[in-house]
Structure formats: structure tokens, C-alpha cells
Design a protein around this motif. Structure first.
Motif, PDB file in Angstrom:
ATOM      1  N   SER A   1       0.800  -1.235   0.000  1.00  0.00           N
ATOM      2  CA  SER A   1       0.000   0.000   0.000  1.00  0.00           C
ATOM      3  C   SER A   1       0.828   1.279   0.000  1.00  0.00           C
ATOM      4  CB  SER A   1      -0.970  -0.011   1.185  1.00  0.00           C
ATOM      5  OG  SER A   1      -0.297  -0.356   2.367  1.00  0.00           O
ATOM      6  N   GLY A   2       2.131   1.161  -0.251  1.00  0.00           N
ATOM      7  CA  GLY A   2       2.965   2.367  -0.309  1.00  0.00           C
ATOM      8  C   GLY A   2       3.116   2.976   1.072  1.00  0.00           C
ATOM      9  N   ARG A   3       3.166   4.318   1.104  1.00  0.00           N
ATOM     10  CA  ARG A   3       3.347   4.973   2.404  1.00  0.00           C
ATOM     11  C   ARG A   3       2.059   4.907   3.223  1.00  0.00           C
ATOM     12  NH1 ARG A   3       5.005  10.681   0.208  1.00  0.00           N
ATOM     13  NH2 ARG A   3       3.151  10.147  -0.974  1.00  0.00           N
TER      14      ARG A   3
ATOM     15  N   MET B   1       2.606  13.549  -3.577  1.00  0.00           N
ATOM     16  CA  MET B   1       1.371  12.772  -3.405  1.00  0.00           C
ATOM     17  C   MET B   1       1.347  11.664  -4.464  1.00  0.00           C
ATOM     18  SD  MET B   1      -1.615  15.527  -2.432  1.00  0.00           S
ATOM     19  CE  MET B   1      -1.793  16.144  -4.078  1.00  0.00           C
ATOM     20  N   GLN B   2       0.736  10.572  -4.077  1.00  0.00           N
ATOM     21  CA  GLN B   2       0.718   9.415  -4.969  1.00  0.00           C
ATOM     22  C   GLN B   2      -0.046   9.699  -6.269  1.00  0.00           C
ATOM     23  OE1 GLN B   2       0.241   5.687  -3.270  1.00  0.00           O
ATOM     24  NE2 GLN B   2       0.245   4.717  -5.249  1.00  0.00           N
ATOM     25  N   SER B   3       0.548   9.267  -7.380  1.00  0.00           N
ATOM     26  CA  SER B   3      -0.126   9.415  -8.680  1.00  0.00           C
ATOM     27  C   SER B   3      -0.330   8.028  -9.274  1.00  0.00           C
ATOM     28  CB  SER B   3       0.760  10.242  -9.610  1.00  0.00           C
ATOM     29  OG  SER B   3       0.456   9.962 -10.954  1.00  0.00           O
ATOM     30  N   HIS B   4      -1.403   7.881 -10.044  1.00  0.00           N
ATOM     31  CA  HIS B   4      -1.605   6.610 -10.748  1.00  0.00           C
ATOM     32  C   HIS B   4      -1.573   6.850 -12.254  1.00  0.00           C
ATOM     33  CE1 HIS B   4      -2.284   4.080  -7.298  1.00  0.00           C
ATOM     34  NE2 HIS B   4      -3.103   4.968  -6.793  1.00  0.00           N
ATOM     35  N   ARG B   5      -0.782   7.838 -12.642  1.00  0.00           N
ATOM     36  CA  ARG B   5      -0.723   8.233 -14.042  1.00  0.00           C
ATOM     37  C   ARG B   5      -0.500   7.038 -14.964  1.00  0.00           C
ATOM     38  NH1 ARG B   5       4.145  12.266 -15.674  1.00  0.00           N
ATOM     39  NH2 ARG B   5       4.070  12.082 -17.932  1.00  0.00           N
TER      40      ARG B   5
ATOM     41  N   THR C   1      -6.844  13.781  -8.024  1.00  0.00           N
ATOM     42  CA  THR C   1      -8.040  12.928  -7.880  1.00  0.00           C
ATOM     43  C   THR C   1      -7.807  11.792  -6.874  1.00  0.00           C
ATOM     44  OG1 THR C   1      -7.382  11.803  -9.896  1.00  0.00           O
ATOM     45  CG2 THR C   1      -9.122  13.390 -10.128  1.00  0.00           C
ATOM     46  N   THR C   2      -6.585  11.286  -6.801  1.00  0.00           N
ATOM     47  CA  THR C   2      -6.310  10.199  -5.845  1.00  0.00           C
ATOM     48  C   THR C   2      -6.271  10.697  -4.405  1.00  0.00           C
ATOM     49  OG1 THR C   2      -5.031   9.027  -7.495  1.00  0.00           O
ATOM     50  CG2 THR C   2      -4.577   8.418  -5.236  1.00  0.00           C
ATOM     51  N   ASN C   3      -5.990  11.988  -4.225  1.00  0.00           N
ATOM     52  CA  ASN C   3      -5.718  12.476  -2.874  1.00  0.00           C
ATOM     53  C   ASN C   3      -6.689  13.565  -2.395  1.00  0.00           C
ATOM     54  OD1 ASN C   3      -2.971  11.146  -2.126  1.00  0.00           O
ATOM     55  ND2 ASN C   3      -2.747  11.779  -4.257  1.00  0.00           N
ATOM     56  N   THR C   4      -7.815  13.695  -3.078  1.00  0.00           N
ATOM     57  CA  THR C   4      -8.778  14.740  -2.692  1.00  0.00           C
ATOM     58  C   THR C   4      -9.731  14.220  -1.627  1.00  0.00           C
ATOM     59  OG1 THR C   4      -8.683  15.631  -4.896  1.00  0.00           O
ATOM     60  CG2 THR C   4     -10.563  16.282  -3.613  1.00  0.00           C
TER      61      THR C   4
ATOM     62  N   LEU D   1      -1.571  10.778   3.349  1.00  0.00           N
ATOM     63  CA  LEU D   1      -0.632   9.660   3.569  1.00  0.00           C
ATOM     64  C   LEU D   1      -1.352   8.464   4.188  1.00  0.00           C
ATOM     65  CD1 LEU D   1       2.403  11.592   5.094  1.00  0.00           C
ATOM     66  CD2 LEU D   1       2.363  10.375   2.901  1.00  0.00           C
ATOM     67  N   ILE D   2      -2.575   8.687   4.656  1.00  0.00           N
ATOM     68  CA  ILE D   2      -3.276   7.622   5.382  1.00  0.00           C
ATOM     69  C   ILE D   2      -3.942   6.670   4.395  1.00  0.00           C
ATOM     70  CG2 ILE D   2      -5.095   7.154   7.085  1.00  0.00           C
ATOM     71  CD1 ILE D   2      -4.554   9.926   8.264  1.00  0.00           C
ATOM     72  N   ASN D   3      -3.721   5.386   4.587  1.00  0.00           N
ATOM     73  CA  ASN D   3      -4.307   4.378   3.699  1.00  0.00           C
ATOM     74  C   ASN D   3      -5.740   4.062   4.095  1.00  0.00           C
ATOM     75  OD1 ASN D   3      -2.218   3.910   1.796  1.00  0.00           O
ATOM     76  ND2 ASN D   3      -1.036   2.893   3.423  1.00  0.00           N
ATOM     77  N   HIS D   4      -6.386   3.280   3.245  1.00  0.00           N
ATOM     78  CA  HIS D   4      -7.819   2.998   3.397  1.00  0.00           C
ATOM     79  C   HIS D   4      -8.090   1.646   4.054  1.00  0.00           C
ATOM     80  CE1 HIS D   4     -12.035   2.242   2.207  1.00  0.00           C
ATOM     81  NE2 HIS D   4     -11.586   1.011   2.006  1.00  0.00           N
TER      82      HIS D   4
ATOM     83  N   SER E   1     -11.493   5.709   5.813  1.00  0.00           N
ATOM     84  CA  SER E   1     -12.107   5.078   4.638  1.00  0.00           C
ATOM     85  C   SER E   1     -12.313   6.140   3.574  1.00  0.00           C
ATOM     86  CB  SER E   1     -13.426   4.406   5.011  1.00  0.00           C
ATOM     87  OG  SER E   1     -14.420   5.374   5.104  1.00  0.00           O
ATOM     88  N   TYR E   2     -12.080   5.741   2.321  1.00  0.00           N
ATOM     89  CA  TYR E   2     -12.194   6.691   1.204  1.00  0.00           C
ATOM     90  C   TYR E   2     -13.601   6.686   0.615  1.00  0.00           C
ATOM     91  CZ  TYR E   2      -7.031   6.125   0.937  1.00  0.00           C
ATOM     92  OH  TYR E   2      -5.682   6.059   1.198  1.00  0.00           O
ATOM     93  N   ILE E   3     -14.404   5.699   1.006  1.00  0.00           N
ATOM     94  CA  ILE E   3     -15.680   5.494   0.319  1.00  0.00           C
ATOM     95  C   ILE E   3     -16.794   5.263   1.341  1.00  0.00           C
ATOM     96  CG2 ILE E   3     -14.662   4.502  -1.774  1.00  0.00           C
ATOM     97  CD1 ILE E   3     -15.401   1.741  -0.481  1.00  0.00           C
TER      98      ILE E   3
HETATM   99  C1  LIG Z   1      -4.425   8.801  -0.498  1.00  0.00           C
HETATM  100  S1  LIG Z   1      -3.197   7.719  -1.041  1.00  0.00           S
HETATM  101  C2  LIG Z   1      -2.647   6.970   0.458  1.00  0.00           C
HETATM  102  C3  LIG Z   1      -1.153   7.097   0.640  1.00  0.00           C
HETATM  103  C4  LIG Z   1      -0.351   6.325  -0.348  1.00  0.00           C
HETATM  104  N1  LIG Z   1      -0.162   4.956   0.099  1.00  0.00           N
HETATM  105  C5  LIG Z   1       0.976   6.984  -0.593  1.00  0.00           C
HETATM  106  O1  LIG Z   1       1.988   6.295  -0.624  1.00  0.00           O
HETATM  107  O2  LIG Z   1       0.985   8.198  -0.777  1.00  0.00           O
HETATM  108  C6  LIG Z   1      -4.198   6.516  -1.830  1.00  0.00           C
HETATM  109  C7  LIG Z   1      -3.448   5.432  -2.519  1.00  0.00           C
HETATM  110  O3  LIG Z   1      -2.779   4.606  -1.573  1.00  0.00           O
HETATM  111  C8  LIG Z   1      -2.887   3.234  -1.920  1.00  0.00           C
HETATM  112  N2  LIG Z   1      -3.705   2.558  -0.900  1.00  0.00           N
HETATM  113  C9  LIG Z   1      -4.481   3.138   0.032  1.00  0.00           C
HETATM  114  N3  LIG Z   1      -5.051   2.233   0.841  1.00  0.00           N
HETATM  115  C10 LIG Z   1      -4.652   1.034   0.396  1.00  0.00           C
HETATM  116  C11 LIG Z   1      -4.912  -0.296   0.814  1.00  0.00           C
HETATM  117  N4  LIG Z   1      -5.724  -0.568   1.831  1.00  0.00           N
HETATM  118  N5  LIG Z   1      -4.329  -1.295   0.125  1.00  0.00           N
HETATM  119  C12 LIG Z   1      -3.511  -1.046  -0.927  1.00  0.00           C
HETATM  120  N6  LIG Z   1      -3.219   0.207  -1.370  1.00  0.00           N
HETATM  121  C13 LIG Z   1      -3.776   1.234  -0.712  1.00  0.00           C
HETATM  122  C14 LIG Z   1      -3.575   3.192  -3.275  1.00  0.00           C
HETATM  123  O4  LIG Z   1      -2.602   3.192  -4.267  1.00  0.00           O
HETATM  124  C15 LIG Z   1      -4.345   4.506  -3.286  1.00  0.00           C
HETATM  125  O5  LIG Z   1      -4.614   4.981  -4.576  1.00  0.00           O
END
Ligand SMILES: C[S@@+](CC[C@H](N)C(=O)[O-])C[C@H]1O[C@@H](n2cnc3c(N)ncnc32)[C@H](O)[C@@H]1O
Length: 608
Positions: free
Chosen positions: A72-74, A195-199, A248-251, A272-275, A316-318
Motif C-alpha cells: 500500500s505504499g506509504r 502525493m501518490q499518482s496513478h498516471r 483525484t487520488t488524494n482529494t 498519507l493515510i491508507n484505506h 475510509s475513502y468510500i
Molecule cells: C491517499 S493515497 C494513500 C497514501 C499512499 N499509500 C501513498 O503512498 O501516498 C491513496 C493510494 O494509496 C494506496 N492505498 C491506500 N489504501 C490502500 C490499501 N488498503 N491497500 C492497498 N493500497 C492502498 C492506493 O494506491 C491509493 O490509490
């Protein structure tokens, strides 16, 4: 209380801008000594590495750290124990933007919602409004370029009724102007760029949407060639599409203290917070103070439960009341990951979001049947569900109708209400539980439509139907959201307030004896029996007592969901004051009715 308050802005989501200052951290926010609730199931933990970003993310308090995982990255992790209701992060978003429909009713600097006549409109662009000179001054560094761009936008428009650019475009404009002003290598810009991009993995449809946004942004900002992008640190149009992908990913939706969406905001720290679909924290905008120094809109992350040292923070994002398949699809389409949170990985026999009552009414529940005709049984008595096809059809019709009614909520509210009125009984007859999709969504929508269509004068029937609907919403949400979740706290608040609305015809009281009044006040129905009882809602003092009990519960939940240190935010404080006045009203009513009954000739009420 009057019901006017209940007609609060019930409008759809969109974005706009706000002034930007450095985020204010609240490093003492985490209480390391006292965790009040028991430990909970933690998310599956995978190997992580502590990450360091020198100079960046200074709003992160020392008790939190950024870690990186392969999946899930950062993410943000806590080193200390956190109690439920703790404000984990408190900061001003980098940028925030009001949606088009809120431009006239909210201040474009602090996002307070006020009547249009009290807000002062910018005399140049005639688009944004402010509470007063202080808000206008606070926003000026951001609005300066925006004001010129808006004027240009209208000058170039083919007719005078062209709308301002969308909130997303105004938000992106503010990001670019601020990047240039604060320095392309400055901390502010770097946090945006990081900020994370999914370009690289954009779906064709998202690529198209982002490209359209890029074109509109270029027009709005008055950029005439790709070379003009260089001043914002962008080398090409592809870089602009990349920035839009980060956006769009971080709004985050920015909401008022009752969770009505007002627009969009971007905070690289909160992003930076994951879902997780079973989050341990929420993002809220509680409006902690009326002091202009607070620099609203203040964005806060609040813990929903005890979080142990070494746990990851999740929001949660949704909409987590949706069933698993919809959640997984939305997360994949919008955020490009396959959710493997505890809720999505659970393999339980029955999930409340897709549940119905036992066909033999044994008190047990069954999963909703699906189209593959597999046999479904009650988890308690094992009775089989016979009418699979009819239930599958009812759910399909309900889902299609819900989608349509939701789009009509503000365009054609009477039609939307007609649809919810017709669809809800179909799903109830099919046996769906109040937490089940789409019944819960339809019931929430129906409540919103009933409140915004309160007749004047209010009728008892309309009020009672709204209360019954609000109680079903509370029942449905209670099954899905943990205690203290802001959405549940607001649902309790709305139900309590509805029960406290002055009843249109209090004449029935004259038929109550002294002891009946006493009994009804002291023995008001409990919430659970009220939700199920056919005689609900009660009336007179019993109703007020019930309002009081539910608002007490709301207040406790608000203190968790909107932060204990905030006293539950603006709504928590409003409910606190409201409870005090209800206490007085209940005692005045009791005394008044007793006195009236004592003054009546004895034959007057013995001959009922
Ligand atoms: C708002 S960012 C969260 C921070 C991000 N991990 C980073 O490194 O900047 C949203 C992105 O994080 C990743 N992400 C968030 N929650 C996740 C999860 N539960 N499992 C896997 N990837 C997740 C996805 O790539 C998502 O598009």
C-alpha cells in the motif's frame, strides 16, 4: 424547537478553493497514557519500513511516523496508544474549494454557511463570498490570481449565464498559483508533488476525464502554450495530467459539521493515510471554534477506537455501508487497489449489508440470494429461502431506482421522493433488513427528502413519517458502523431533533390522566422498542423524553466521532445546549400538564 434548522443545506458534493497557510500541527493531541476501550481486531500487518522525508510533513506529531509497505505504499503509523475520540491530526488543508452550489451560501475562506444576504460578494469577480473583511483578507493571497482568472473566464464566455469553472478546476488553479508563489522547490510544493499518482495505470475513461480537466484548467488560467506551464514546474501537458491524477487520488470531500458535503480539499499529510473499510479513524471538519484565528476549515483526523502502538492509522475513502462488491469496484476504479482489509477478507456466512430476515420469522437472518440460484438458508434455523427470483428482482429494481432517485434528489425532489416512497415497501416486503443495500441508502435518501419537503404548517403525518424513517436509518447504521462513527452520531442527532420538533396538535394531552402523564414521562419507550413498535412515535412529554435520551446518546457519539477535545465539534456543542433546554422544557411541560389537570373539573377526565 422549530423544524427550520432541519432543512439545513442538503446539497450535493463538489469543490472550490480556500486560502492556504502552513498546516498547524497538534503534537500534544495523542494521549499516550489512557486507552479507554478494549483492543480490537487489527488489520493484517505486512512488513514495513520507517520512511523519512527531511523537511516535509512537519504537521505530523512525533507520536506518528510514516512507514512504507510494498502493498500500500506509504502509510501513517502510531508509536503510542491512542484513545477513541482523540484528535490525531489537526491542520488546515493545503487547498480547499467550495462546490458550485455552495458558492452563494458559504464563505469562500472559512467555509461557514450563512444566509446569502449576510455574505459579502467579491465586487470584481462576483463569484466568491465572504463572511467579512477578515475572511476576505485571509483568502486574498489565493483569490488574487483566481479573481483575475474568473473575470477572464466570464469575458470569454459566449453568454452571461455561463457557470464559473468547476470546483476541481478552481482547486487545481489554486494549487498551481500557490506552488509558483511559495517556490517550486519549497516544502509546500514538494508535499504536493510527492502525493501518490496513478498516471501509469489510468483507465482510459479516467485518462479522458483528466485530459478534459487539463484543457479547462489551461483555459481558466489563461495559459496559451505548453511553455507557459514551466512557471509551475510542469514540463509538458503530460505533467499536467499527472498533477490532475495526484489531485483525484488524494482529494477529500470537505464537509460541514453535519457531514453535508461542501466541496473538496487537499492535504498531503492526511493523504498519507491508507484505506480500510473498517477504519480506525475518520477525517472530519468539526468547526472547533468561532475564533477567526482558528483558520477554518480545520481538517482533523479523529480515532474511532483504541489504536495500539505499532498499528497503522486507516480512514475510509468510500461509503462503507455499501456491500463488498461495490466497495471493491469503487476502490479499484478510483484508487487502483484491491482492498484486502478485514471486512473485505472476511468469509462469514452472512454480512448485514446483504441480509434479509428468516423466511420463517425465527428471528435469524439469511444472506440475500444471488442470481446463481444457490440455496440460501437462515443462519439460525436453516429454513431455506424459497422465492429467490422475486428477491433478486426486488434488489435489482431497488438498486436501479436508488441510483436514479439519488441523481434526482436536488434536480427534481418530488420525483425522487415518489421513487423512494414506492421502492422502500418493495424491499421491506422482500424481507431486507434495515442495514441491507439498497434499503439503507433509500431510507437515508427518503429521510433527507422528507426533511427538505416539510410542509408549512407542518403536519403530524409528515413529521411522524420522518421520525419513523430516521429511526430506521439509525437502526440500519447501528448494524454497520462502530459506535462513535460520525455518520451514526449525526443520524442519532437528527432523530433526536426530529422528536423534539413542536408537535402540530398537542390536543391529545387533555385526554391523559395525571398518572398517565407521569408514567409516559418516566417510562418513555427505549430506543430499540421504539424502532420496532407500531405505536411509535409517542407524543407529548414521552416524545420529548425520548428525544432527550437519543440526544444524550448522540452527544456521546459526537464526542468520539468529532473529537473529545472539540466537545464533539459544532454539532456536539449544539446538542449539549439543546439537551439543557430540553431538560427545562420537559419539566415545564410536566408541571404545566399536572396543573392543568388539577384545574379540570373531576368529571372532565374521569369520563374518557
Ligand atoms: C491517499 S493515497 C494513500 C497514501 C499512499 N499509500 C501513498 O503512498 O501516498 C491513496 C493510494 O494509496 C494506496 N492505498 C491506500 N489504501 C490502500 C490499501 N488498503 N491497500 C492497498 N493500497 C492502498 C492506493 O494506491 C491509493 O490509490
Amino acid at each position: 424547537m422549530s423544524f427550520a434548522d432541519l432543512r439545513a443545506n442538503r446539497k450535493t458534493k463538489s469543490y472550490v478553493q480556500s486560502s492556504v497557510t502552513e498546516p498547524a500541527s497538534n503534537s500534544s493531541a495523542i494521549n499516550t497514557s489512557d486507552a479507554s476501550q478494549g483492543p480490537e481486531q487489527k488489520e493484517n500487518v505486512e512488513p514495513t519500513e520507517v520512511a523519512s522525508f527531511p523537511g516535509l510533513y512537519q504537521a505530523i506529531p512525533p507520536a506518528l511516523e510514516v512507514r512504507i509497505s510494498e502493498k500500500s505504499g506509504r502509510g501513517l503509523w502510531t508509536k503510542a496508544a491512542i484513545r477513541a475520540g482523540t484528535v490525531i491530526l489537526s491542520l488546515k488543508p493545503h487547498v480547499a474549494a467550495l462546490s458550485l452550489q455552495h458558492l452563494d451560501s458559504c464563505c469562500s475562506s472559512c467555509f461557514a454557511s450563512t444566509s446569502t444576504t449576510e455574505l459579502r460578494r467579491c465586487t470584481k469577480c462576483r463569484v466568491v463570498r465572504y463572511c467579512d473583511g477578515t475572511c476576505q483578507t485571509n483568502d486574498w493571497t489565493m483569490h488574487k490570481q483566481e479573481c483575475e482568472a474568473l473575470q477572464r473566464w466570464f469575458q470569454a464566455a459566449p453568454s452571461s449565464d455561463v457557470a464559473p469553472p468547476s470546483d476541481a478546476i478552481r482547486c487545481l488553479g489554486r494549487i498551481l498559483w500557490k506552488k509558483k508563489k511559495s517556490g517550486l522547490d519549497g516544502v509546500w510544493s514538494k508535499e504536493i508533488d510527492n502525493m501518490q499518482s496513478h498516471r501509469k495505470s489510468l483507465q482510459p475513461s479516467s485518462f479522458e476525464t483528466n485530459t478534459h480537466l487539463a484543457q479547462a484548467l489551461v483555459q481558466y488560467m489563461g495559459l496559451s502554450s505548453p511553455a507557459d506551464l514551466a512557471q509551475f514546474g510542469l514540463k509538458s501537458a503530460a505533467d499536467l495530467v499527472d498533477l490532475i491524477s495526484r489531485f483525484t487520488t488524494n482529494t477529500f470531500a470537505i464537509t460541514d459539521p453535519s457531514l453535508t458535503p461542501l466541496g473538496a480539499s487537499v492535504s498531503p499529510v492526511v493523504a498519507l493515510i491508507n484505506h480500510s473499510c473498517d477504519p480506525n479513524a475518520v477525517v472530519v471538519f468539526p468547526r472547533v471554534s468561532a475564533d477567526p484565528e482558528t483558520q477554518e476549515p480545520l481538517m482533523q483526523v479523529v480515532s474511532l477506537r483504541e489504536i495500539s502502538p505499532g498499528e497503522e492509522i486507516f480512514t475510509s475513502y468510500i461509503d462503507i455501508t455499501l456491500p463488498k462488491a461495490s466497495r471493491l469496484k469503487t476502490l479499484q476504479d478510483a484508487y487502483y487497489f484491491a482492498c484486502a482489509c478485514n471486512l473485505c477478507s472476511a468469509t462469514s456466512e452472512m454480512e448485514l449489508r446483504e441480509s434479509m430476515y428468516c423466511p420463517k420469522s425465527c428471528g435469524g437472518l439469511c444472506s440475500l440470494p444471488i442470481e446463481d440460484h444457490s440455496l440460501v438458508r437462515c443462519v439460525k434455523c436453516q429454513a431455506p429461502v424459497q422465492s429467490n427470483d422475486a428477491i433478486v428482482d426486488a434488489v435489482r429494481v431497488g438498486c436501479e431506482g436508488f441510483e436514479k432517485a439519488a441523481t434526482l434528489e436536488f434536480k427534481d425532489p418530488p420525483r425522487a421522493k415518489q421513487m423512494t416512497t414506492n421502492l422502500i415497501p418493495i424491499l421491506i416486503r422482500a424481507g431486507l433488513t434495515p442495514s441491507s443495500h439498497p434499503l439503507l441508502g433509500l431510507t437515508r435518501l427518503h429521510q433527507s427528502l422528507l426533511i427538505s419537503s416539510f410542509p408549512s404548517p407542518l403536519t403530524q403525518d409528515h413529521l411522524d413519517e420522518t421520525i419513523r424513517t430516521a429511526s430506521k436509518v439509525v437502526t440500519g447504521l447501528t448494524g454497520l458502523l462502530r459506535d462513535g462513527h460520525p455518520a451514526l452520531a449525526i443520524a442519532y442527532t437528527e432523530l433526536g431533533k426530529l422528536l423534539a420538533v413542536d408537535e402540530p396538535s398537542p390536543g391529545h394531552l387533555t385526554s391523559q390522566t395525571d398518572s398517565e402523564v407521569e408514567h409516559s414521562v418516566s417510562g418513555a419507550q427505549s430506543f430499540a422498542s421504539m424502532a420496532l413498535s407500531s405505536s411509535f412515535p409517542p407524543s407529548g412529554p414521552a416524545r420529548l423524553k425520548l428525544a432527550y435520551e437519543i440526544l444524550l446518546r448522540a452527544r456521546e457519539s459526537l464526542k468520539i466521532g468529532f473529537g473529545r477535545d472539540n466537545d464533539g465539534g459544532a454539532v456536539g456543542k449544539e446538542v449539549r445546549d439543546f439537551l439543557a433546554s430540553l431538560e427545562k422544557e420537559i419539566s415545564v411541560w410536566k408541571t404545566g400538564v399536572k396543573n392543568a389537570l388539577e384545574d379540570m373539573p373531576k368529571t372532565g377526565h374521569s369520563g374518557r
